[in-house]
Write an enzyme that holds these catalytic residues in place. Structure first.
Site, short mmCIF file in Angstrom:
data_model
loop_
_atom_site.label_atom_id
_atom_site.label_comp_id
_atom_site.label_asym_id
_atom_site.label_seq_id
_atom_site.Cartn_x
_atom_site.Cartn_y
_atom_site.Cartn_z
N HIS A 31 23.34 -40.25 -14.93
CA HIS A 31 23.57 -41.51 -15.65
C HIS A 31 23.06 -42.71 -14.84
CE1 HIS A 31 25.80 -44.08 -18.54
NE2 HIS A 31 25.83 -44.90 -17.50
N GLU A 32 23.44 -42.75 -13.56
CA GLU A 32 23.03 -43.88 -12.73
C GLU A 32 21.51 -43.89 -12.51
OE1 GLU A 32 25.10 -46.07 -12.30
OE2 GLU A 32 26.93 -44.96 -12.70
N HIS B 4 19.80 -45.70 -15.36
CA HIS B 4 19.78 -47.16 -15.21
C HIS B 4 18.77 -47.58 -14.14
CE1 HIS B 4 23.17 -47.95 -17.82
NE2 HIS B 4 23.92 -47.07 -17.17
#
Length: 445
Positions: free
Chosen positions: A100-101, A104
């Site tokens: 997820h990170e 980004h």
């Protein structure tokens, strides 16, 4: 999940429990720096569990009908099990957070947007290095992570009007950065399912008539009257049981509960034998009958492997959309029947306990556990709530509706800070609740 774009340095955090709780700047940001914690603290266990019953009451077991394992364990609480299974579940959870990170981070970096930090875990720094003006760090608590942006950081040396600061980018660029984590989780979920289909095959469930008895408690009515683990109940009081799974289980439970201290006639299949026995349910404290068994649908699992690439894509696609539907339907039921489903909302302790049970039962089940968790967290993070990616997206869309005029900085900070406070308290509550619900903790109390 939260991507804070109204304070500096902007931090996208992904904790599975409270991050920097003792640091007041985590909640009430000063004008120059802050790290707002990012919520990744809850999921809904209803997408990870099916229902299995004993003779007294319904007991949720960690058994999804799609999982290729058939081990039953009565969970009055949660059980971590072996250290190895806990590590496997923790690794799955950490991988999902890192993905997820990374979504980004890549969405920002590939657009030339300044990024100042990328952290795995949160809390004290264990190890770090710097590359291309980005601090990469490994932190003490691995169940989280964040991406930091130096938008209003006076120590960054970047002019406040730099066009490559996230806050100065067009709305579309910011939407891409904020939503990239969710997209990454969805893609990762499909990749996991595809890998499962190719490497171990897709679990297929076949239903048979009757209800399986996985376990019989010692000194119970069932044990006293001759019921054994592995028996299949084909009929109860002359009523045949179909292969409808949970409906058949409910029929047996209802008959048992309605007949305390009265004979119940069961037709049993044991191996190749087929015979009838009479069981007299004991009377429980609430006046209902109980026989002291665990019951589950009479199902068997097999694995189907694709023969070619089109079939592989078809299998993976059907499974992906099936799991996605389960997650969306579960979330809908949570909101529509919150008073009944609130207890299924879980924090990191319960999630790891579920994953550990899956890992102990059958490592293949970790594929679908990981895929379900990815999809669950992606959907939850789309909700337009402060402290989630959806909340940040809502603020950006509001800015678009206002013709590009942002809300006052103080208003945005107030919205996000209130959301963070709510998430932190929810996270603390879930951790305490789930920890107290662990079997070994309950035995100590």
């Amino acid at each position: 999940m939260l991507l804070n774009i109204c304070s500096s340095p902007i931090s996208h955090r992904n904790p599975l429990f409270l991050s920097n709780f003792n640091n007041p700047t985590s909640i009430f940001p000063p004008k120059s720096k802050t790290h707002l914690p990012k919520s990744h603290i809850s999921t809904n266990l209803s997408t990870l569990s099916n229902q299995t019953f004993d003779g007294t009451k319904n007991r949720a077991l960690l058994r999804n009908k799609r999982y290729p394992y058939n081990r039953t364990q009565a969970l009055a609480g949660f059980d971590f099990g072996s250290f190895e299974s806990v590590l496997e579940a923790s690794a799955v959870l950490t991988a999902i957070i890192v993905v997820h990170e990374t979504g980004h981070f890549l969405a920002a970096s590939l657009q030339g947007i300044h990024v100042s930090k990328f952290a795995i875990g949160f809390g004290p720094i264990l190890a770090k290095f710097n590359s291309n003006n980005v601090e990469y760090s490994l932190r003490a608590f691995p169940l989280g992570g964040f991406v930091g942006f130096p938008d209003n950081d006076p120590d960054s040396g970047i002019p406040v009007d730099d066009k490559n600061l996230l806050k100065n980018r067009p709305i579309l660029d910011r939407v891409i950065v904020v939503s990239a984590g969710i997209v990454a989780n969805v893609i990762f979920a499909y990749a996991i399912i595809f890998t499962q289909v190719v490497s171990v095959g897709l679990p297929v469930q076949e239903s048979f008539p009757g209800v399986l008895v996985p376990d019989v408690k010692s000194f119970s009515a069932a044990s006293r009257d001759g019921l054994l683990p592995g028996d299949v109940i084909l009929a109860v009081d002359g009523n045949e049981l179909s292969n409808s799974g949970s409906d058949s289980v409910s029929k047996v439970v209802d008959v048992v509960k309605r007949n305390p201290e009265h004979n119940v006639l069961l037709r049993i299949e044991r191996g190749k034998e087929n015979f009838e026995i009479r069981i007299t349910p004991d009377k429980s404290f609430d006046g209902t009958g109980r026989i002291g068994v665990q019951l589950s649908p009479n199902v068997r699992f097999s694995k189907v492997r694709p023969k070619n690439i089109p079939e592989t894509l078809s299998f993976a696609g059907r499974e992906f959309f099936g799991l996605s539907y389960n997650v969306l339907d579960s979330l809908k039921q949570t909101f529509l029947n919150f008073s009944q489903t609130a207890s299924k909302v879980a924090g990191p302790v319960a999630i790891i306990a579920v994953g550990a049970e899956v890992a102990r039962s059958n490592t293949d089940g970790l594929y679908q556990f990981a895929a379900l968790l990815n999809l669950n967290l992606a959907v939850i993070n789309l909700l337009p709530l402060p402290a989630l990616d959806g909340g940040t997206l809502a603020l950006i869309l509001l800015e678009a509706v206002r013709g590009g005029r942002k809300l006052p900085l103080e208003v945005e900070q107030g919205i996000m800070s209130s959301g963070i406070m709510l998430v932190l308290f929810l996270g603390l509550f879930l951790i305490v609740k789930d920890t107290l619900n662990l079997d070994f903790i309950k035995e100590m109390l």
